[in-house]
Design a protein around this motif. Structure first.
Motif, PDB file in Angstrom:
ATOM      1  N   MET A 175      -4.719  15.801   5.682  1.00  0.00           N
ATOM      2  CA  MET A 175      -3.507  16.109   4.855  1.00  0.00           C
ATOM      3  C   MET A 175      -2.517  16.563   5.559  1.00  0.00           C
ATOM      4  O   MET A 175      -2.409  17.427   6.336  1.00  0.00           O
ATOM      5  CB  MET A 175      -4.124  16.940   3.785  1.00  0.00           C
ATOM      6  N   SER A 176      -1.205  15.836   5.508  1.00  0.00           N
ATOM      7  CA  SER A 176      -0.242  16.327   6.138  1.00  0.00           C
ATOM      8  C   SER A 176       0.975  16.292   5.343  1.00  0.00           C
ATOM      9  O   SER A 176       1.265  15.306   4.515  1.00  0.00           O
ATOM     10  CB  SER A 176       0.091  15.454   7.432  1.00  0.00           C
ATOM     11  N   LYS A 180       0.648  -1.099  -0.097  1.00  0.00           N
ATOM     12  CA  LYS A 180       0.031  -0.065  -0.165  1.00  0.00           C
ATOM     13  C   LYS A 180       0.865   1.251   0.236  1.00  0.00           C
ATOM     14  O   LYS A 180       0.589   2.237  -0.624  1.00  0.00           O
ATOM     15  CB  LYS A 180      -0.689   0.039   1.223  1.00  0.00           C
ATOM     16  N   GLU A 181       2.035   1.156   0.822  1.00  0.00           N
ATOM     17  CA  GLU A 181       2.888   2.349   0.789  1.00  0.00           C
ATOM     18  C   GLU A 181       3.579   2.764  -0.560  1.00  0.00           C
ATOM     19  O   GLU A 181       3.819   3.749  -0.824  1.00  0.00           O
ATOM     20  CB  GLU A 181       3.934   2.004   1.990  1.00  0.00           C
ATOM     21  N   ARG A 182       3.935   1.460  -1.071  1.00  0.00           N
ATOM     22  CA  ARG A 182       4.999   1.600  -2.181  1.00  0.00           C
ATOM     23  C   ARG A 182       4.211   1.569  -3.658  1.00  0.00           C
ATOM     24  O   ARG A 182       4.393   2.177  -4.510  1.00  0.00           O
ATOM     25  CB  ARG A 182       5.622   0.348  -2.468  1.00  0.00           C
ATOM     26  N   LEU A 183       2.681   1.299  -3.684  1.00  0.00           N
ATOM     27  CA  LEU A 183       2.167   1.260  -4.993  1.00  0.00           C
ATOM     28  C   LEU A 183       1.866   2.679  -5.306  1.00  0.00           C
ATOM     29  O   LEU A 183       2.034   2.853  -6.479  1.00  0.00           O
ATOM     30  CB  LEU A 183       0.634   0.657  -4.534  1.00  0.00           C
ATOM     31  N   PRO A 184       1.525   3.743  -4.568  1.00  0.00           N
ATOM     32  CA  PRO A 184       1.409   5.061  -5.302  1.00  0.00           C
ATOM     33  C   PRO A 184       2.722   5.383  -6.117  1.00  0.00           C
ATOM     34  O   PRO A 184       2.767   6.004  -7.027  1.00  0.00           O
ATOM     35  CB  PRO A 184       1.145   5.766  -4.159  1.00  0.00           C
ATOM     36  N   ALA A 185       3.751   5.240  -5.349  1.00  0.00           N
ATOM     37  CA  ALA A 185       5.067   5.692  -6.113  1.00  0.00           C
ATOM     38  C   ALA A 185       5.142   4.931  -7.360  1.00  0.00           C
ATOM     39  O   ALA A 185       5.463   5.795  -8.500  1.00  0.00           O
ATOM     40  CB  ALA A 185       6.255   5.198  -5.151  1.00  0.00           C
ATOM     41  N   THR A 186       4.938   3.762  -7.379  1.00  0.00           N
ATOM     42  CA  THR A 186       5.192   3.220  -8.761  1.00  0.00           C
ATOM     43  C   THR A 186       4.155   3.339  -9.828  1.00  0.00           C
ATOM     44  O   THR A 186       4.379   3.710 -10.999  1.00  0.00           O
ATOM     45  CB  THR A 186       5.193   1.573  -8.530  1.00  0.00           C
ATOM     46  N   VAL A 207       2.548  14.035  -0.135  1.00  0.00           N
ATOM     47  CA  VAL A 207       1.309  14.583   0.464  1.00  0.00           C
ATOM     48  C   VAL A 207       0.250  13.511   0.611  1.00  0.00           C
ATOM     49  O   VAL A 207       0.300  12.659  -0.166  1.00  0.00           O
ATOM     50  CB  VAL A 207       0.629  15.709  -0.376  1.00  0.00           C
ATOM     51  N   GLN A 208      -0.225  13.296   1.941  1.00  0.00           N
ATOM     52  CA  GLN A 208      -0.990  11.924   2.040  1.00  0.00           C
ATOM     53  C   GLN A 208      -2.393  12.326   1.805  1.00  0.00           C
ATOM     54  O   GLN A 208      -3.052  13.174   2.243  1.00  0.00           O
ATOM     55  CB  GLN A 208      -0.716  11.592   3.612  1.00  0.00           C
ATOM     56  N   LEU A 209      -3.027  11.350   1.010  1.00  0.00           N
ATOM     57  CA  LEU A 209      -4.289  11.578   0.469  1.00  0.00           C
ATOM     58  C   LEU A 209      -5.055  10.438   1.027  1.00  0.00           C
ATOM     59  O   LEU A 209      -5.108   9.453   0.130  1.00  0.00           O
ATOM     60  CB  LEU A 209      -4.798  12.043  -0.970  1.00  0.00           C
ATOM     61  N   GLY A 210      -5.667  10.283   2.275  1.00  0.00           N
ATOM     62  CA  GLY A 210      -5.888   8.775   2.710  1.00  0.00           C
ATOM     63  C   GLY A 210      -4.562   7.785   2.762  1.00  0.00           C
ATOM     64  O   GLY A 210      -3.816   8.409   3.302  1.00  0.00           O
ATOM     65  N   TRP A 211      -4.826   6.651   2.118  1.00  0.00           N
ATOM     66  CA  TRP A 211      -3.736   5.988   2.329  1.00  0.00           C
ATOM     67  C   TRP A 211      -2.828   6.266   0.943  1.00  0.00           C
ATOM     68  O   TRP A 211      -1.477   5.499   0.915  1.00  0.00           O
ATOM     69  CB  TRP A 211      -3.968   4.442   2.546  1.00  0.00           C
ATOM     70  N   TRP A 212      -3.094   6.907   0.063  1.00  0.00           N
ATOM     71  CA  TRP A 212      -2.366   7.099  -1.169  1.00  0.00           C
ATOM     72  C   TRP A 212      -1.371   8.320  -0.666  1.00  0.00           C
ATOM     73  O   TRP A 212      -1.865   9.505  -0.572  1.00  0.00           O
ATOM     74  CB  TRP A 212      -3.479   7.638  -2.177  1.00  0.00           C
ATOM     75  N   SER A 213      -0.048   8.146  -1.198  1.00  0.00           N
ATOM     76  CA  SER A 213       0.784   9.215  -0.887  1.00  0.00           C
ATOM     77  C   SER A 213       1.040   9.687  -2.280  1.00  0.00           C
ATOM     78  O   SER A 213       1.464   8.833  -3.144  1.00  0.00           O
ATOM     79  CB  SER A 213       1.982   8.686  -0.163  1.00  0.00           C
TER      80      SER A 213
END
Lengths: 330, 541
Positions: free
Chosen positions: B1-2, A91-97, A170-176
């Protein structure tokens, strides 16, 4: 249509099970996970105990069955390398990819197709020759080299872009997301170019040769003979007819952008899934490797499904074949 | 949001700096942010998860032990103010008063007892640090008696990496035991930390970024001047170098050998290349009657000490130093480096490089035309490991021993040699106790399976003795060295066992490899030979 989709999904499940089984039988050749899990002073007895506890002494088939059962329940296990649930790490890495892949794909398609059309229409123009030369470079240089060259040029010598990492997110829910900060966007540029360059040149060359092919056909000649405007002939008739093979290849390339972001992510220390996978291979982190391979298999299967469905939209012959069996294709 | 991370301003600054390339000295006065990179990331923030230098070294900025090491690796009081032996097997520790953990709870004797119990829990990989402890008796809040299993002179050198955790904090956060790999949930201590040390863990993104800030209530006087430390692992060596050259990093290690001269030649950057306390050596299969990987059938040439000596004398360590290590290695004749307790300078002279003598010895042993053998070698573990093996292979070929190098990744190499599936192998060792006993106990003492009947093995003995060197007298001396309190007598035994092992060519010691750290010239830091990097010795100018 519905039956078609169901059939494809069933096929997909078989494909994924096969991938997982092959992956599992390969893990034995990667090395001993226990050695990456303990220090040099840990006794052989403790190691044997750990090996048993993790089920690594079971036959491959048993390990595989257990893995499939766990995945079906949504459990991907704990990473040996980070001691955290694999699902959290994904979950943490998926947005980056995905952000990196998406931008690369946009670059590849957004630049590759116009370049291809242009050099198809003006095959002897000097700009076409420039495009051809550039594409030769893009297609022959391996991504890690392109990445390092870009880093040295833009990060070390000119010093306008960061050499590694993802910048601020920036954190949007679990999506960074890195798309909302200046440093995030700057960090994205070099990896996206590195990852997209090969695809861009591939698409460009493909569109160009398809265009040249189509422009030679009779219906284009007839269209011109009917006095249609060049724009209508080129884009309404020619381009549309080149798109079927282009979509097939592009679709598969989007899949491989995600799947093979491994190298680009490693060069740029990009905190994505591909990089995580590479590290997991080096430390024999079996839960992460297994989950990643299944993820990539699933991704390819979905992309293929979407590509198949797109054919229906673009190619009227496919739709007609189903309704009437007459011979309109000619 | 942070908004996560605090790169914005400093990386903006990095831009300006990088534009002028290497104008690093012009950094501002106020924020002393120190950014460094290593090729990997600590496995966990839990100090008992893995016995690995990088992880334990990093955690040492946050957690502390009863005893810590000075710059010269000798020991000094940390959480214990002083200690004495009441009886040969009872150590009395007087704990430091008015020490607080980062969450504000006071440090007392119960935390030591708790840490001991937690270290023994199932998922722990550092049980060896406390293997000498039989019992801990609490006399009062700040005095404890540690009872060891018999006299144990090396006890104080076993515990500097054994960090003390807070009982209250662990209980509150359900981290009373070390996390296991079979449970689905993550252990709280994996990404959170609560030590007594000079730095507080501020944020942790595994594999991406770890941020620490100074502990304003630290009991000791801070010798650093940084206000924030940011660790970014960077896997690719070329990227690591680029990030240093572009000014994004203040320090990084290891620097790839081929880039060392470039870094040295760049204004504003500097290299630190001291010796590491690790010794690289070659081991032989001394057990089998026929080697697994050789063309000699029916006998094992390596069992003949003349053959081993011939191979030893065929290796030109000065050439390897000059050509492979680019002048940066310290040829060794012992399995321990000069920093290790027990080192004896007089014994550290190698048998001379002498190919002619090698040929004679081989002929005398019945191999005038040499023989073939496979050398198992890692290719991603030590500095230039594969290149060393290839150079050794070329040198041995000159005296007739044809060595095929089987170089592979460490995950495969170590597994292969550890299950004795080797004839000839390369290995490196840093004793975690910085005492010679650890090296001999693991690499020289006979593996339990090969002991004569009636001899009781100790747990883990000889587990890296992959070629089964076995000498009853040396085994006995290793046990005596473990228990001898008198330093002079102990050194006598150590010298004796090292001499026997050396003359029998039990292994071929090669060299100590260099540490290779690169930094901005404006940063002052200390390079410890144990390859731990400690922020408390960093000054940003």
């Amino acid at each position: 249509m519905a039956a078609y989709i169901v059939r494809r999904i069933l096929q997909a499940i078989v494909v994924m099970l096969t991938v997982a089984l092959i992956a599992f039988s390969l893990f034995r050749f990667v090395g001993d996970p226990i050695l990456a899990l303990v220090g040099q002073d840990t006794t052989l007895e403790e190691q044997a105990e750990l090996r048993k506890e993790l089920g690594l002494t079971d036959p491959v088939v048993v390990q595989f069955a257990r893995f499939v059962g766990n995945v079906a329940r949504g459990e991907l296990g704990i990473s040996y390398g980070q001691r955290r649930p694999v699902i959290d790490m994904f979950k943490e890495r998926l947005p980056a990819t995905l952000e990196l892949s998406l931008l690369s794909a946009v670059l590849a398609i957004g630049i590759g197709i116009p370049m291809g059309i242009y050099s198809g229409l003006h095959r002897d123009g000097w700009l076409s020759r420039v495009f051809q030369t550039v594409s030769l470079v893009g297609i022959s240089l391996p991504p890690f080299l392109v990445g390092i060259l870009l880093i040295y040029l833009f990060a070390v010598f000119i010093g306008v872009l960061p050499s590694q990492g993802r910048g601020d997110t920036v954190q949007l829910g679990w999506w960074s997301t890195g798309l909302l900060t200046w440093s995030g966007i700057k960090s994205l540029i070099l990896p996206a170019i590195t990852l997209g360059l090969f695809q861009m040149t591939l698409i460009m060359r493909l569109v160009r040769s398809e265009m040249l092919e189509v422009l030679r056909t009779d219906y284009i000649k007839f269209a011109r003979a009917r006095g249609l405007k060049n724009r209508v002939v080129n884009f309404g008739h020619a381009l549309k007819n080149t798109l079927v093979p282009v979509i097939t290849v592009t679709g598969l390339q989007v899949g491989s952008i995600v799947a093979f972001a491994v190298i680009t992510e490693t060069v740029f220390q990009w905190p994505g899934l591909g990089f995580l996978f590479l590290q997991s291979v080096q430390t024999v982190d079996i839960p992460v490797m297994a989950a990643y391979l299944v993820f990539v298999a699933a991704f390819f299967v979905i992309i293929n499904l979407i590509v198949d469905l797109l054919y229906y939209v673009i190619d009227p012959r496919l739709r007609l074949d189903r309704t009437t069996s007459s011979d309109h294709g000619g | 949001m942070s908004i996560k991370g605090r790169f914005t301003r400093t990386s903006g600054l990095g831009l300006v700096l990088a534009a002028g390339l290497a104008m690093a000295a012009a950094s501002p006065a106020e924020a002393k942010t120190f950014k460094w990179a290593f090729q990997g990331d600590p496995v966990s923030m839990d100090p008992y998860t893995i016995n690995e230098t990088l992880t334990l070294g990093f955690i040492g900025n946050i957690y502390e032990s009863l005893i810590r090491r000075r710059k010269d690796l000798s020991i000094e009081p940390a959480l214990a103010e002083s200690w004495e032996t009441v009886k040969p097997d009872v150590w009395r520790f007087h704990l430091r008063k008015n020490v607080k953990f980062h969450d504000g709870t006071p440090f007392t004797a119960k935390d030591v007892v708790f840490s001991w119990k937690r270290t023994l829990s199932q998922g722990s990989d550092v049980k060896t640090f406390v293997s000498g402890i039989k019992d801990i008796k609490v006399l009062d809040d700040h005095t404890i008696d540690i009872v060891t299993a018999g006299p144990r002179p090396i006890f104080t050198s076993e515990i500097p990496f054994w960090y003390i955790m807070s009982e209250d904090w662990a209980k509150k956060n359900k981290a009373v035991e070390v996390g296991k790999l079979t449970t689905e949930a993550e252990n709280y201590a994996n990404r959170h930390a609560n030590g007594t040390g000079p730095f507080i863990l501020k944020s942790r993104e595994p594999g991406v970024k770890t941020v620490v800030v100074p502990n304003p209530n630290w009991w000791d006087k801070a010798t650093h001047n940084i206000t924030e430390g940011i660790l970014t692992p960077i896997k690719s060596p070329a990227t690591r170098v680029a990030a240093l050259l572009s000014g994004e990093l203040d320090m990084m290690y290891p620097a790839p050998t081929q880039d060392v001269n470039r870094i040295k030649g760049t204004k504003g950057l500097a290299m630190l290349e001291g010796p590491e306390a690790r010794t690289i050596f070659l081991g032989f299969d001394l057990q089998r009657d026929e080697l697994l990987y050789s063309n000699i059938k029916g006998k094992n040439p390596l069992k003949d000490v003349r053959v081993r000596k011939a191979m030893y004398q065929a290796l030109d360590m000065n050439a390897i130093k000059k050509k492979v290590m680019r002048g940066n290695s310290w040829p060794a004749a012992l399995l321990i480096a000069p920093q290790i307790n027990g080192f004896k300078k007089e014994l550290n002279t190698r048998f001379a490089y002498d190919p002619k003598a090698s040929k004679k010895l081989l002929a005398a042993a019945g191999y005038p035309n040499g023989f073939e053998i496979v050398l198992d070698c890692p290719n991603d573990r030590y500095v230039n490991d594969e290149a060393i093996c290839l150079a050794a292979s070329a040198m041995l070929a000159k005296v007739g021993v044809k060595v095929k190098v089987n170089a592979q990744t460490k995950a495969k190499h170590f597994g292969k040699i550890k299950r004795e599936d080797t004839s000839f192998y390369l290995l490196g060792w840093t004793p975690s106790t910085f005492d010679v006993h650890n090296v001999f106990y693991n690499n020289v003492k006979t593996r339990p399976a090969y002991l004569p009947k009636g001899v009781e093995p100790q747990p883990g003995q000889g587990q890296w003795n992959c070629g089964i060197y076995s000498n009853t007298e040396v085994d006995k001396l290793i046990e005596l060295v473990a228990n001898e309190i008198d330093p002079a007598k102990r050194q006598g035994m150590i010298s004796k066992m090292m001499t026997i092992h050396k003359n029998e060519i039990g292994h071929i010691p090669l060299h100590q490899q260099p540490l290779s750290w690169a930094k901005k010239a404006s940063i002052d830091l200390f390079q410890s030979p144990d390859n731990t990097f400690q922020l408390r010795w960093v000054t940003v100018k």
